[in-house]
Write an enzyme that holds these catalytic residues in place. Structure first.
Site, mmCIF file in Angstrom:
data_model
loop_
_atom_site.group_PDB
_atom_site.id
_atom_site.type_symbol
_atom_site.label_atom_id
_atom_site.label_comp_id
_atom_site.label_asym_id
_atom_site.label_seq_id
_atom_site.Cartn_x
_atom_site.Cartn_y
_atom_site.Cartn_z
ATOM 1 N N MET A 47 0.835 -1.201 0.000
ATOM 2 C CA MET A 47 0.000 0.000 0.000
ATOM 3 C C MET A 47 0.875 1.259 0.000
ATOM 4 S SD MET A 47 -3.168 -0.833 -0.266
ATOM 5 C CE MET A 47 -4.014 0.705 0.145
ATOM 6 N N SER A 65 -20.501 -48.869 -27.252
ATOM 7 C CA SER A 65 -19.574 -48.530 -26.153
ATOM 8 C C SER A 65 -18.257 -47.977 -26.685
ATOM 9 C CB SER A 65 -19.337 -49.729 -25.248
ATOM 10 O OG SER A 65 -19.067 -50.913 -25.978
#
Ligand code: GTP
Ligand code: MG
EC number: 2.7.7.4
Lengths: 633, 319
Positions: free
Chosen positions: A166, A540
């Site tokens: 910051m 399948s």
């Protein structure tokens, strides 16, 4: 009285207080260079965990290899490997320890670099809370999201969003709010029950231990203040009782104890328990420790249990409350994070270790993987290093488990490569795929063996696979005719017929095809239990599903018959006019046209109908059955 | 020695506001260490416990007694004796092992012994390498141990803080810090190749304070050298060295003097610095430790060389 005063004035009181402190395990994570190591260094420094000799070394190191000129580089307190100090990055997790008046902390500083994501996951797997750092200049990055996603997937319920540096954005409230909003938009899609954001400067110390005079607009607690207060008590003791058996303790013939760590709940002498996967029941006789027998053993504790009955229990079994025992299955839906440079190989056999059991596991191709940036589900054939996907997995014998979101310990596993012995994957069980195989299995007197003996045959599944129009049904029909003629008991499950009833609700998407096969596989298993020779005639197309079917049967029972007819031949036959429709675009997801057919790699029997008559084909199948001892010549 | 009255095991749980039962952090650490030991015994072929006679070894051995009770720990203890340990350490070791009825193996590097290697003649680095590091490798190879428990803690040193609980060594006993296996949850991967071995650190997550507090709570016996007493010492390069036997060459101006000292860590007597202290009870030791501003390793002459020295030694096969 302050803690440090207590040390000199009343050490016994201090020790008493220290003994009763709670423990918080947390990690720091986030993108590379966001300041994770600096933050930990700062926390250690300010909580007076750094000794003078270490501080002198730190000052020297900072000048030599630090990133802060003449000033102290706090990251060097945690970046302890030579390579890390040279490159100024974190490579592997560092575990550090500190305590305040109320709590003891174990913190794992994890690397931000994407390449080392598995080390971040190592740290996160044991954490109660994650401090996710963001460089205020950069905002939310892909790596921020990746770490947030991994943490939430691993069940880390508390996240502190530490918007760092910051000092480099003029301590701007606006920048902070924008980043927090941005992150929340993303995090809303994740399961994070508790999210809290704090603006900090790890370097300058703002809001790390004390508050910040530059950010009067932030009214919440400092990071340390928050960590001291946050309630993370996972309610492990309120879970149903489980204890995976680690070691059977047999000092002499009179004592047989089961050593393990309670992985949920509370256990008391007299409790009714079930041993899994066998399902045998007994009662707890004693909870033995070296100090004395206990009145209760609680989650997290290592104990030795004795039971009132002599039953056969070995390492890897789970002793659990008989009221709500864990489930039993050998197939699972799981979330897997891949940890190896070698991609995951669907179908390959890996070792799988759960809390204390080592089994063999085969992973099926992912249903999807997750894009960590957008959280979109993407199709995937495999998982690469650091990718996260949803996969089904089959193990070679049933194991007891809970879903990961119910119990982190009985719901987690690792995958180990058989060649390298490396840990290549980590996984979380979501749910079992075969609920029928639950522990409440009924033992029937007339079992498969009895059914088979009565019919004078060995039951088997003849699984015909191949393209539409390849001749599966025709051959199956001829084989059944011959079996019938020689007095065998058989039954045909035909794709088209089953889709008229049992599977009426299923379409032709990949997911529906998988479910279609799963149901047929289960039905054929029941028929095998009934002692029948079961002929399954289904396209399948996916190897994984055929393997799934194979895995349901016992060794030797599953006979895969590949009806290998080239697409051109099948298409030219087109008995139902379906190829024409598909080619015209009127039939979607048609195997061979716009949906793949994965040919078997090692079928028991292969038939090329191109150069074989129907009689020869049927003959080959019958001979195959004789060779395998299913029927007699 | 004074001991606080021990409450029974069950009273030691913390009851939280919600009347939930929670373990204290020491109970958690204890349970974790026991869990680790049982995993190793179940999956390794031929485990051993490295027993160095110090306080961490004392705690580790105590935990092993608990882990397998009522059985004895199903592995032997191994002490790599450099030949330069404090006399009191050796007598303490032999008494304890006899009392507990355990199997103790000791190994001293025979070539080093034949060559008369020692810290005074060869310097601390050579002595430590030959008698300790090489001695350990020899012993592990000789008995074919594939897993060795060690009492190292992550709070001791920067590179230890990076090490896994299960730490893999190549057939040459080397550690590759950049390529450690991920270690997830408490599921330990014990699979290894022929010739490879594992160092296992059940006390990884304990701090020095945890060790002392546990010794205090569990009344674990430790070598008396940890308690302050009058002992003959000389001061060298700012370090107090105890004159434990007459192998210590004294310089002309050196005269052992009796001082009230104790040791924060134990090793080879010529390489282990004493601290002046009056702490002769566990509480006093803990108090002193909490108020002091230097780390326990400061007393170890061998660690002073350079920042990454421990990592280097470990790569070479130091425990
Ligand atoms: N100005 C400023 N610089 C910071 C702050 N926090 C960290 N830094 C600097 O950012 C750089 C990276 O810090 P590290 O702590 O190594 O970052 P990291 O997140 O641990 O990096 P990896 O572990 O490699 O992902 C270093 O040069 C730090 O000094 C801060 O609050 N303000
Ligand atoms: Mg770092």
């Amino acid at each position: 009285m302050h803690q440090s005063d207590l040390i000199s004035s009343d050490i016994d009181a201090y020790l008493k207080a220290h003994e009763n402190k709670s423990l918080l395990r947390f990690i720091t994570c986030g993108s590379v260079d966001d300041g994770k190591s600096t933050l930990i260094g700062r926390l250690l420094y300010e909580s007076k965990m750094i000794f003078e000799d270490q501080l002198t070394a730190l000052e020297q190191d900072s000048k030599k290899v630090g990133t802060q000129g003449e000033n102290i580089d706090f990251a060097l307190l945690v970046d302890g490997l030579a390579a890390e100090r040279e490159q100024g990055i974190t490579i592997d997790v560092a575990y550090r320890f500190f305590a305040t008046e109320h709590r003891k902390f174990i913190v794992a500083d994890t690397p931000g670099h994407e390449q080392y994501t598995r080390n971040m996951a190592t740290g996160a797997s044991t954490a109660d809370l994650a401090v996710l750092l963001i460089d205020a200049r950069q905002g939310v990055l892909t790596q921020t999201k990746r770490h947030a996603f991994i943490a939430s997937q691993l069940g880390v319920r508390h996240i502190v969003l530490a918007v760092n540096k910051m000092d480099l954005v003029d301590y701007s409230e606006k920048v902070f709010n924008e980043i927090v909003d941005d992150f929340k938009t993303f995090a809303d899609q994740l399961d994070i029950p508790n999210l809290h954001a704090i603006p900090v400067s790890a370097l300058a110390g703002d809001n790390v231990v004390d508050g910040s005079r530059y950010m009067p607009w932030y009214e919440g607690p400092s990071l340390l203040g928050y960590l001291e207060g946050v309630d993370v008590e996972a309610e492990e003791t309120s879970l149903p009782f489980r204890m995976p058996v680690q070691w059977v303790n047999r000092p002499d013939l009179d004592f047989r104890g089961y050593a393990g760590r309670v992985a949920g709940g509370i256990v008391r002498p007299g409790d009714d328990v079930r041993v899994l996967p066998s399902g045998k029941q007994s009662k707890i006789a004693r909870i033995v420790t070296m100090d004395s027998d206990l009145d209760e053993g609680v989650s997290g504790q290592s104990v030795t249990l004795t039971l009132t009955d002599e039953i056969d229990i070995s390492r890897g079994d789970v002793i659990a409350t008989s009221e709500t025992p864990p489930e039993i299955s050998d197939q699972f839906d799981t979330t897997i994070i891949w940890l190896s440079e070698e991609p995951m190989l669907p179908g390959r056999s890996y070792r799988m270790k759960t809390s204390s059991r080592l089994v063999s596991a085969t992973v099926n191709a992912p249903k999807h993987k997750t894009d960590v940036n957008t959280l979109q589900k993407l199709p995937a054939k495999t998982l690469q290093l650091n990718e996260i996907g949803n996969c089904t997995l089959a193990v070679d014998r049933p194991i007891a488990f809970d879903s990961y979101n119910e119990n982190r310990q009985t719901g987690s596993f690792i995958l180990i490569d058989r060649m390298t012995n490396n840990t290549v994957g980590m996984g979380m069980i979501n749910f079992p795929l075969r609920r029928a195989a639950n522990i409440h299995w009924q033992n029937l007197d007339i079992n498969k063996a009895a059914n088979a003996e009565q019919k004078g045959q060995s039951p088997a599944v003849l699984w015909f696979t191949g393209l539409s129009g390849s001749g599966k049904s025709t051959i199956a029909n001829e084989v059944q005719r011959r079996l019938f003629a020689s007095g065998r008991h058989s039954f045909i499950l035909d794709g088209d017929n089953v889709r008229h009833g049992l599977n009426r609700d299923l379409g032709f998407t990949d997911a529906d095809r998988v479910e279609n096969i799963r149901r047929v596989a289960e039905v054929s298993k029941l028929m095998v239990d009934a002692g029948l020779i079961t002929l399954v005639s289904f396209i399948s197309p996916f190897r994984a599903e055929r393997d799934l079917a194979r895995n349901l049967m016992e060794e030797g029972e599953f006979i895969e018959i590949f009806v290998n007819t080239p697409l051109s031949v099948a298409e030219s036959r087109d008995p139902k006019g379906l190829y024409k429709k598909a080619r015209a675009g009127n039939l979607r997801n048609f195997t061979g046209i716009d949906s793949p057919y994965e040919a078997p790699e090692n079928p028991e029997i292969e038939i090329n109908t191109d150069d074989m008559s129907l009689e020869d084909a049927a003959e080959r199948v019958i001979n195959g059955l004789i060779e395998r001892g299913i029927i007699e010549a | 020695m004074h001991h606080a009255n021990l409450p029974s095991s069950n009273e030691r749980f913390i009851m939280s506001a919600t009347a939930q039962i929670h373990l204290t952090h020491l109970q958690r650490l204890e349970a974790e260490a026991i869990h680790i030991m049982r995993e190793v015994v179940s999956e390794a072929q031929n485990p051993v416990m490295l027993y160095s006679v110090g306080k961490d070894s004392a705690v580790m051995l105590h935990l092993a007694m608990k882990a397998f009770y009522p059985s004895k720990p199903p592995f032997p203890l191994l002490h790599v004796d450099t030949g330069w340990k404090f006399k009191e350490m050796i007598s303490f070791r032999d008494d304890l092992v006899a009392k507990l009825g355990l199997e103790l193996l000791t190994h001293t590097n025979p070539e080093g012994l034949a060559d008369g290697v020692g810290p005074f003649t060869h310097g601390s680095a050579v002595h430590t390498d030959i008698m300790k590091t090489q001695g350990l490798k020899q012993a592990l190879d000789k008995y074919q141990f594939d897993a060795a428990f060690g009492g190292a803690r992550r709070d001791e040193e920067k590179s230890r803080a990076k090490e896994r609980i299960f730490s893999f060594r190549s057939a040459q006993h080397q550690w590759d810090p950049k390529n450690q296996r991920p270690e997830l949850w408490s599921i330990y991967n014990v699979q290894k190749h022929e010739g490879e071995s594992i160092r296992v650190f059940p006390l990884s997550n304990w701090t020095e304070l945890d060790i002392w507090q546990y010794i205090h709570l569990e009344q674990i016996p430790i070598v008396p050298l940890y308690f302050a007493a009058e002992r003959p010492v000389v001061e060298r390069d700012g370090t107090l060295i105890m004159v434990d036997d007459d192998r210590m060459p004294l310089k002309d101006d050196e005269q052992p003097i009796l001082k009230n000292v104790r040791f924060r860590t134990l090793g080879c007597y010529p390489l282990t610095g004493a601290v002046e202290s009056t702490a002769d009870t566990l509480q006093a030791i803990i108090q002193e430790m909490l108020l002091t501003r230097t780390s326990e390793r400061q007393g170890r002459v061998i660690d002073h060389d350079q920042s990454a020295s421990m990592e280097k030694k470990k790569q070479e096969g130091y425990f």
